[in-house]
Motif scaffolding. Structure first.
Motif, PDB file in Angstrom:
ATOM      1  N   GLY A  77      94.712  36.282 -30.196  1.00 34.28           N
ATOM      2  CA  GLY A  77      94.421  35.781 -31.532  1.00 34.28           C
ATOM      3  C   GLY A  77      94.333  34.273 -31.571  1.00 34.28           C
ATOM      4  O   GLY A  77      93.475  33.699 -32.250  1.00 34.28           O
ATOM      5  N   ASP A 175      92.821  34.734 -42.387  1.00 35.25           N
ATOM      6  CA  ASP A 175      93.495  35.517 -41.353  1.00 35.25           C
ATOM      7  C   ASP A 175      93.832  36.870 -41.969  1.00 35.25           C
ATOM      8  O   ASP A 175      94.686  36.975 -42.849  1.00 35.25           O
ATOM      9  N   THR A 177      94.957  39.586 -40.390  1.00 29.00           N
ATOM     10  CA  THR A 177      95.719  40.380 -39.427  1.00 29.00           C
ATOM     11  C   THR A 177      96.646  41.385 -40.097  1.00 29.00           C
ATOM     12  O   THR A 177      96.699  42.556 -39.711  1.00 29.00           O
ATOM     13  N   HIS A 196      91.402  37.519 -36.623  1.00 28.80           N
ATOM     14  CA  HIS A 196      92.400  38.563 -36.389  1.00 28.80           C
ATOM     15  C   HIS A 196      93.138  38.306 -35.095  1.00 28.80           C
ATOM     16  O   HIS A 196      92.550  37.843 -34.116  1.00 28.80           O
ATOM     17  N   SER A 197      94.404  38.665 -35.091  1.00 31.55           N
ATOM     18  CA  SER A 197      95.060  39.026 -33.842  1.00 31.55           C
ATOM     19  C   SER A 197      94.838  40.522 -33.717  1.00 31.55           C
ATOM     20  O   SER A 197      95.497  41.319 -34.395  1.00 31.55           O
ATOM     21  N   THR A 198      93.897  40.931 -32.883  1.00 29.48           N
ATOM     22  CA  THR A 198      93.604  42.358 -32.731  1.00 29.48           C
ATOM     23  C   THR A 198      94.727  43.076 -31.983  1.00 29.48           C
ATOM     24  O   THR A 198      94.737  44.310 -31.904  1.00 29.48           O
TER      25      THR A 198
END
Length: 384
Positions: A77, A175, A177, A196-198
């Protein structure tokens, strides 16, 4: 025909393999691709840093689910955020972000970009007048929004903030997330970019690290795409494949995360050991009405403040059994964390410092009765 979210999550960018008929596209675990003569690329593929079919399938899927025209998948991310910021910021550029964003995001800007001449300002993002005062026309390049915020679960009005940012000529980044594209669609609400932090809800199984940038503007897409290629912080084929695998069940998972979290938040509100529950699904939450308007449900993240102080908060975080003490969030299993010394240790002593009484819960998809019993027994230990 326009298909629903979960149908697209399973099928977008996921055509069966034309050679074998395999329903699940293969992992293209290759670093390079044979050319039909010099410059004769097959399907546009040359070298895996520049493009890989497995990463392309993930990017197609992410763009579809967020309503963007282009998506870019990165190794984390923060790598995604860094590529976006380096695409748009220059020495002297200003970035305005909330005063409770993820500690790693603040660290990235404050420790890496500020020394190169970027100006960072933090503001209470739920105070629209304060944001208007902070966003300077012709100077502010980026307005960075995180909603729900990490870990205090503040809710920002994306549409109103997009109007403020655009009036000043700023790029509005959200963001997404905590919500995931299943619960919230920032681009449809007026934002320019989604990050995103996927690793979290999108991957959903605590077995892959990744990040993403989704945009609608072709010129910005060219810039981010060049940074992805030129700096090389790409997601690898296996990580891309695992993330696609996770996305297929995103809708059903997040429904369960949300219902479990709502049950636990309701039970904790008013508990003698709890001073405050931070969960936007509660009518008492100051951002509840905005969250109800811009989110499909309220997600699986809860934070609580322990009435007895920091020592009680630490003991609570270390006393659960099903909720495992660990960094990260959004996986199928429940996690618990103490932000001030874990996820947000880098912002201690700053305006973004998380109160020492706060504990964060990532509510998983286990049986809710078991999860609630675990939380309550841990609180019993605190009050014993």
């Amino acid at each position: 025909m326009t298909h629903g979210f979960s149908t697209r999550a399973i099928h977008s960018g996921q055509a069966f393999d034309p050679t074998t008929g395999a329903v699940v596209p293969p992992i293209y675990q290759s670093s390079t691709f044979v050319q039909d003569g010099i410059g004769g690329f097959r399907g546009g593929y040359e070298y895996a840093r520049s493009a890989n079919p497995t990463r392309d399938s993930l990017q197609t899927l992410l763009a579809d689910l967020e309503g963007g025209s282009h998506a870019f998948s990165f190794a984390s991310g923060l790598a995604a955020e860094d590529a976006l910021l380096r695409s748009v910021l220059r020495p002297g550029s200003r970035i305005v972000m909330g005063n409770d964003v993820y500690g790693g995001t603040h660290r990235l800007v404050n420790r890496l970009h500020v020394p190169w001449g970027v100006v960072l300002e933090t503001v209470e993002m739920t105070d629209l007048d304060a944001v208007r005062a902070a966003v300077r026309p012709g100077e502010t390049a980026v307005l960075w929004v995180e909603t729900p915020s990490n870990p205090l679960m503040k809710i920002s009005d994306v549409t109103a903030l997009a109007e403020i940012g655009h009036a000043a000529g700023a790029l509005v980044v959200v963001d997404n997330t905590f919500a995931s594209p299943y619960l919230q669609q920032p681009l449809a609400l007026g934002a320019d970019v989604v990050v995103h932090s996927t690793t979290k809800y999108i991957g959903g199984h605590s077995d892959v690290v990744g990040g993403a940038v989704v945009v609608r503007d072709d010129e910005l897409a060219d810039k981010v795409g060049f940074l992805q290629f030129g700096a090389g912080g790409v997601s690898a084929p296996m990580e891309s494949w695992l993330t696609v695998r996770g996305i297929k069940t995103l809708g059903v998972r997040v429904d369960r995360h949300s219902s479990n979290a709502a049950t636990i938040a309701d039970a904790l509100e008013g508990h003698a050991a709890i001073e405050r529950v931070y969960y936007p699904g509660l009518a008492s939450h100051p951002g509840h009405e905005i969250a109800a308007r811009q989110m499909k449900a309220f997600g699986g993240m809860i934070s609580v403040s322990l009435a007895a102080g920091p020592a009680a908060a630490r003991r609570f975080a270390e006393s659960t059994e099903l909720f495992q003490l660990a960094e990260s969030l959004g996986g199928v299993e429940s996690l618990i964390g103490y932000p001030t010394e874990m996820t947000h240790a880098s912002v201690r002593g700053t305006e973004l410092e998380v109160p020492e009484t706060v504990v964060r819960l990532s509510v998983g998809i286990e049986d809710v009765d078991d999860l609630l019993a675990d939380v309550l027994q841990a609180l019993d230990r605190v009050t014993a």
